[in-house]
Design a protein around this motif. Structure first.
Motif, PDB file in Angstrom:
ATOM      1  N   SER A 104     -27.127 -22.871-116.385  1.00  0.00           N
ATOM      2  CA  SER A 104     -28.376 -23.543-116.032  1.00  0.00           C
ATOM      3  C   SER A 104     -29.485 -22.552-115.700  1.00  0.00           C
ATOM      4  O   SER A 104     -30.663 -22.906-115.699  1.00  0.00           O
ATOM      5  CB  SER A 104     -28.144 -24.476-114.842  1.00  0.00           C
ATOM      6  OG  SER A 104     -27.608 -23.764-113.737  1.00  0.00           O
ATOM      7  N   SER A 105     -29.107 -21.298-115.411  1.00  0.00           N
ATOM      8  CA  SER A 105     -30.098 -20.271-115.088  1.00  0.00           C
ATOM      9  C   SER A 105     -29.693 -18.954-115.749  1.00  0.00           C
ATOM     10  O   SER A 105     -28.501 -18.639-115.825  1.00  0.00           O
ATOM     11  CB  SER A 105     -30.185 -20.078-113.566  1.00  0.00           C
ATOM     12  OG  SER A 105     -31.011 -18.968-113.240  1.00  0.00           O
ATOM     13  N   PRO A 106     -30.668 -18.160-116.228  1.00  0.00           N
ATOM     14  CA  PRO A 106     -30.326 -16.876-116.857  1.00  0.00           C
ATOM     15  C   PRO A 106     -29.874 -15.811-115.869  1.00  0.00           C
ATOM     16  O   PRO A 106     -29.324 -14.785-116.269  1.00  0.00           O
ATOM     17  CB  PRO A 106     -31.626 -16.465-117.552  1.00  0.00           C
ATOM     18  CG  PRO A 106     -32.703 -17.148-116.764  1.00  0.00           C
ATOM     19  CD  PRO A 106     -32.097 -18.451-116.316  1.00  0.00           C
ATOM     20  N   THR A 107     -30.100 -16.036-114.585  1.00  0.00           N
ATOM     21  CA  THR A 107     -29.691 -15.066-113.564  1.00  0.00           C
ATOM     22  C   THR A 107     -28.956 -15.763-112.432  1.00  0.00           C
ATOM     23  O   THR A 107     -29.043 -16.987-112.263  1.00  0.00           O
ATOM     24  CB  THR A 107     -30.914 -14.322-112.979  1.00  0.00           C
ATOM     25  OG1 THR A 107     -31.813 -15.290-112.392  1.00  0.00           O
ATOM     26  CG2 THR A 107     -31.635 -13.536-114.061  1.00  0.00           C
ATOM     27  N   GLU A 108     -28.214 -14.996-111.658  1.00  0.00           N
ATOM     28  CA  GLU A 108     -27.547 -15.497-110.470  1.00  0.00           C
ATOM     29  C   GLU A 108     -27.492 -14.382-109.424  1.00  0.00           C
ATOM     30  O   GLU A 108     -27.633 -13.195-109.760  1.00  0.00           O
ATOM     31  CB  GLU A 108     -26.134 -15.986-110.809  1.00  0.00           C
ATOM     32  CG  GLU A 108     -25.216 -14.935-111.398  1.00  0.00           C
ATOM     33  CD  GLU A 108     -23.868 -15.520-111.819  1.00  0.00           C
ATOM     34  OE1 GLU A 108     -23.453 -16.531-111.240  1.00  0.00           O
ATOM     35  OE2 GLU A 108     -23.229 -14.938-112.724  1.00  0.00           O
ATOM     36  N   THR A 109     -27.303 -14.758-108.185  1.00  0.00           N
ATOM     37  CA  THR A 109     -27.253 -13.788-107.095  1.00  0.00           C
ATOM     38  C   THR A 109     -25.816 -13.619-106.622  1.00  0.00           C
ATOM     39  O   THR A 109     -25.143 -14.595-106.262  1.00  0.00           O
ATOM     40  CB  THR A 109     -28.140 -14.235-105.923  1.00  0.00           C
ATOM     41  OG1 THR A 109     -29.498 -14.370-106.381  1.00  0.00           O
ATOM     42  CG2 THR A 109     -28.097 -13.215-104.799  1.00  0.00           C
ATOM     43  N   ILE A 110     -25.324 -12.379-106.648  1.00  0.00           N
ATOM     44  CA  ILE A 110     -23.970 -12.057-106.207  1.00  0.00           C
ATOM     45  C   ILE A 110     -24.054 -10.952-105.160  1.00  0.00           C
ATOM     46  O   ILE A 110     -24.592  -9.874-105.417  1.00  0.00           O
ATOM     47  CB  ILE A 110     -23.089 -11.606-107.387  1.00  0.00           C
ATOM     48  CG1 ILE A 110     -22.986 -12.720-108.435  1.00  0.00           C
ATOM     49  CG2 ILE A 110     -21.699 -11.199-106.908  1.00  0.00           C
ATOM     50  CD1 ILE A 110     -22.157 -12.346-109.647  1.00  0.00           C
ATOM     51  N   ASN A 111     -23.522 -11.263-103.974  1.00  0.00           N
ATOM     52  CA  ASN A 111     -23.557 -10.303-102.858  1.00  0.00           C
ATOM     53  C   ASN A 111     -24.973  -9.791-102.604  1.00  0.00           C
ATOM     54  O   ASN A 111     -25.197  -8.586-102.367  1.00  0.00           O
ATOM     55  CB  ASN A 111     -22.618  -9.124-103.131  1.00  0.00           C
ATOM     56  CG  ASN A 111     -21.167  -9.562-103.260  1.00  0.00           C
ATOM     57  OD1 ASN A 111     -20.721 -10.487-102.580  1.00  0.00           O
ATOM     58  ND2 ASN A 111     -20.421  -8.886-104.117  1.00  0.00           N
ATOM     59  N   GLY A 112     -25.936 -10.727-102.679  1.00  0.00           N
ATOM     60  CA  GLY A 112     -27.315 -10.382-102.406  1.00  0.00           C
ATOM     61  C   GLY A 112     -28.048  -9.684-103.531  1.00  0.00           C
ATOM     62  O   GLY A 112     -29.225  -9.339-103.396  1.00  0.00           O
ATOM     63  N   LYS A 113     -27.393  -9.495-104.689  1.00  0.00           N
ATOM     64  CA  LYS A 113     -28.004  -8.793-105.812  1.00  0.00           C
ATOM     65  C   LYS A 113     -28.245  -9.755-106.961  1.00  0.00           C
ATOM     66  O   LYS A 113     -27.359 -10.511-107.345  1.00  0.00           O
ATOM     67  CB  LYS A 113     -27.084  -7.652-106.265  1.00  0.00           C
ATOM     68  CG  LYS A 113     -27.627  -6.847-107.433  1.00  0.00           C
ATOM     69  CD  LYS A 113     -26.637  -5.761-107.846  1.00  0.00           C
ATOM     70  CE  LYS A 113     -27.141  -4.977-109.045  1.00  0.00           C
ATOM     71  NZ  LYS A 113     -26.145  -3.948-109.472  1.00  0.00           N
ATOM     72  N   LEU A 114     -29.459  -9.738-107.529  1.00  0.00           N
ATOM     73  CA  LEU A 114     -29.810 -10.585-108.665  1.00  0.00           C
ATOM     74  C   LEU A 114     -29.305  -9.926-109.947  1.00  0.00           C
ATOM     75  O   LEU A 114     -29.679  -8.790-110.262  1.00  0.00           O
ATOM     76  CB  LEU A 114     -31.319 -10.789-108.740  1.00  0.00           C
ATOM     77  CG  LEU A 114     -31.813 -11.774-109.812  1.00  0.00           C
ATOM     78  CD1 LEU A 114     -31.384 -13.187-109.457  1.00  0.00           C
ATOM     79  CD2 LEU A 114     -33.337 -11.701-109.957  1.00  0.00           C
ATOM     80  N   VAL A 115     -28.444 -10.633-110.680  1.00  0.00           N
ATOM     81  CA  VAL A 115     -27.873 -10.095-111.916  1.00  0.00           C
ATOM     82  C   VAL A 115     -27.980 -11.140-113.017  1.00  0.00           C
ATOM     83  O   VAL A 115     -28.200 -12.328-112.762  1.00  0.00           O
ATOM     84  CB  VAL A 115     -26.388  -9.692-111.726  1.00  0.00           C
ATOM     85  CG1 VAL A 115     -26.255  -8.596-110.688  1.00  0.00           C
ATOM     86  CG2 VAL A 115     -25.538 -10.905-111.351  1.00  0.00           C
ATOM     87  N   THR A 116     -27.809 -10.699-114.262  1.00  0.00           N
ATOM     88  CA  THR A 116     -27.752 -11.620-115.395  1.00  0.00           C
ATOM     89  C   THR A 116     -26.533 -12.521-115.245  1.00  0.00           C
ATOM     90  O   THR A 116     -25.454 -12.072-114.850  1.00  0.00           O
ATOM     91  CB  THR A 116     -27.654 -10.834-116.712  1.00  0.00           C
ATOM     92  OG1 THR A 116     -28.798  -9.992-116.830  1.00  0.00           O
ATOM     93  CG2 THR A 116     -27.583 -11.771-117.900  1.00  0.00           C
ATOM     94  N   SER A 117     -26.688 -13.797-115.531  1.00  0.00           N
ATOM     95  CA  SER A 117     -25.583 -14.743-115.391  1.00  0.00           C
ATOM     96  C   SER A 117     -24.443 -14.390-116.341  1.00  0.00           C
ATOM     97  O   SER A 117     -24.666 -13.893-117.451  1.00  0.00           O
ATOM     98  CB  SER A 117     -26.061 -16.171-115.675  1.00  0.00           C
ATOM     99  OG  SER A 117     -26.974 -16.603-114.704  1.00  0.00           O
TER     100      SER A 117
END
Length: 483
Positions: free
Chosen positions: A118-131
């Motif tokens: 649903s989104s091209p990016t996601e946040t993992i452990n406070g870091k924005l990365v490509t999904s």
């Protein structure tokens, strides 16, 4: 929409869920390699499936579409593949026993590596990365999210290895009805399920003994043109969501007759809820291939939009071509399915209706796991049966995300709540293995199989059929989850 079509005409359309590669030349080289590699499936197999799906449309067979939400390269092992096929065989045997109909088996396997987001990016452990988009695009590790075209080649070869093992299993006696206990049933804890399955196996053994005695064991198979025995071998088909159009185009081949094209990456492909735009690239590609195709139908699909979509992808109204996979959620199905059924009936299009009770019923548990509750899954199935019956339609199949995988200690995954094993939220973390959506495990899957089998058995015998949640739960033995 223009009547002219080619395997690359989709490139002139807007592409939903597109992937941007940092090195276009590398992508071009990979696609050129894929174009030269052998097909994974054959036109003859694809046409056989189209014929069998036309039987489902005529209520002469039932469709089982099942497997993982998304496969992973790491899960391409002998044990995992055998477990998945064993579960599909067990499920279909239970269905056949109750419904007395052949089952068309399509696995979400040997190619289901892409994942819409649903989104091209996601946040993992406070870091924005490509999904994460699936193993054929990028890695699950947050540090490996750059799309890599070489993963498309890896997807091809992992699909090849998977399909090769599946073919080997099904031509070497693994599917034989003479030993269904070999399909990984030993680990099921529920005494009720074990007793019900043993009842079927005992009855089957008696029937096979009788058939051998009168020389009728190798009766003609129901599929067109087949010469294989129905006891020793079965037809099995592969499927995946046709999401990566560059990959699909590279594996598209002209028909041997010179008329039309086949996608040779799988027997059956489907258009997802996020990529079914009437003027979009995916619909453009799908309208031109000879394969039977599925279309996900959810709450956002308008009645007239569905009719228009059918006109685009099947203008000649050919039988066996279109399977509609309804996925609403237990709370929304009554508001949407009746209108969709009526719209299809008015359009005159022949379709197979199957129920996906998984995707509309996803939730997050109090312990933070993405999960689904068995009671909601059952609720959507029972509502689907009721609505089709009330409108004079017919549910032709079921689409499930399930797995027969076991861990090293021989235990099933713990990803969905409830079922006869009464899995609680606190138990989800014991063996939660999915990197995508939660799957029914072996035991929960057979709960569904027996529910459907008992329903169709009563229907076949002309008895009153229960189509509400409580009645059908009682048919499972009243083993409602305590969660």
């Amino acid at each position: 929409m223009s009547a002219e079509w080619s395997p690359s005409s989709w490139k002139s359309k807007s592409i939903a869920q597109d992937v941007t590669y940092p090195n276009p030349d590398q992508l071009s080289n990979v696609l050129s390699k894929l174009e030269q590699l052998p097909p994974l499936v054959t036109p003859a197999e694809i046409e056989r499936l189209r014929y069998q799906l036309s039987l489902v449309q005529r209520n002469e067979a039932f469709l089982l579409h099942a497997g993982d939400c998304a496969e992973s390269f790491d899960a391409c092992t002998q044990q995992n593949i055998s477990a998945k096929i064993g579960l599909i065989l067990s499920f279909s045997l239970i269905l056949i026993w109750g419904a007395r109909l052949p089952v068309v088996r399509i696995g979400r396997i040997a190619g289901q590596y892409a994942k819409p987001r649903s989104s091209p990016t996601e946040t993992i452990n406070g870091k924005l990365v490509t999904s994460f988009r699936g193993d054929n695009v990028n890695g699950l590790d947050p540090n490996d999210r750059t799309p890599d075209p070489q993963r498309l080649l890896s997807a091809y070869f992992h699909s090849t290895a998977t399909l090769n093992h599946v073919r080997g299993l099904l031509t070497s006696g693994f599917a034989s009805l003479h030993h269904p206990r070999d399909w990984s049933f030993n680990h099921v804890r529920s005494p009720e399920l074990r007793e019900e399955f043993e009842f079927i196996v005992d009855g089957l053994s008696d029937a096979l003994d009788f058939s051998r005695t009168i020389g009728a064991e190798r009766s003609a198979p129901f599929e067109q043109g087949g010469g294989r025995g129905t006891v020793g071998e079965v037809d099995f088909y592969t499927s995946h969501e046709g999401l990566m159009l560059d990959y699909e185009e590279a594996l598209t081949r002209p028909a041997p007759s010179g008329s039309g094209h086949y996608n040779t990456s799988a027997h059956f492909l489907w258009i997802g809820d996020r990529t079914r735009q009437l003027d979009g690239a995916h619909v453009e590609y799908f309208r031109g291939i000879r394969n039977p195709i599925g279309i996900k139908v959810g709450p956002s699909m308008a009645d007239d939009e569905l009719a228009k979509l059918l006109d685009v992808v099947n203008p000649s109204k050919e039988p066996g071509r279109i399977t509609l996979i309804s996925r609403y959620g237990a709370e929304k199905i009554d508001a949407h399915l009746p209108g969709h059924i009526e719209a299809v009936k008015r359009s005159g299009h022949p379709v197979v209706w199957i129920c996906d009770p998984m995707h509309g019923n996803t939730l997050t548990s109090s312990t933070g796991y993405k999960t689904r509750h068995f009671s909601a899954i059952i609720g959507e199935i029972t509502s689907c049966l009721r609505i089709h019956t009330s409108i004079g339609s017919r549910l032709g199949g079921i689409s499930l995300e399930f797995t027969g995988e076991l861990n090293d200690e021989g235990f099933s995954v713990t990803e969905c709540l409830g079922g006869s094993m009464e899995l609680s939220e606190e138990q989800l973390g014991l063996r939660y293995q999915s990197f995508c959506d939660p799957r029914l495990n072996f035991e929960q899957s057979l709960d569904v199989a027996f529910l459907l089998s008992n329903h169709f058995k009563k229907e076949r015998r002309g008895k009153q059929v229960g189509t509400d949640h409580d009645v059908l739960y009682s048919e499972l033995g009243g083993r409602e989850s305590k969660v």
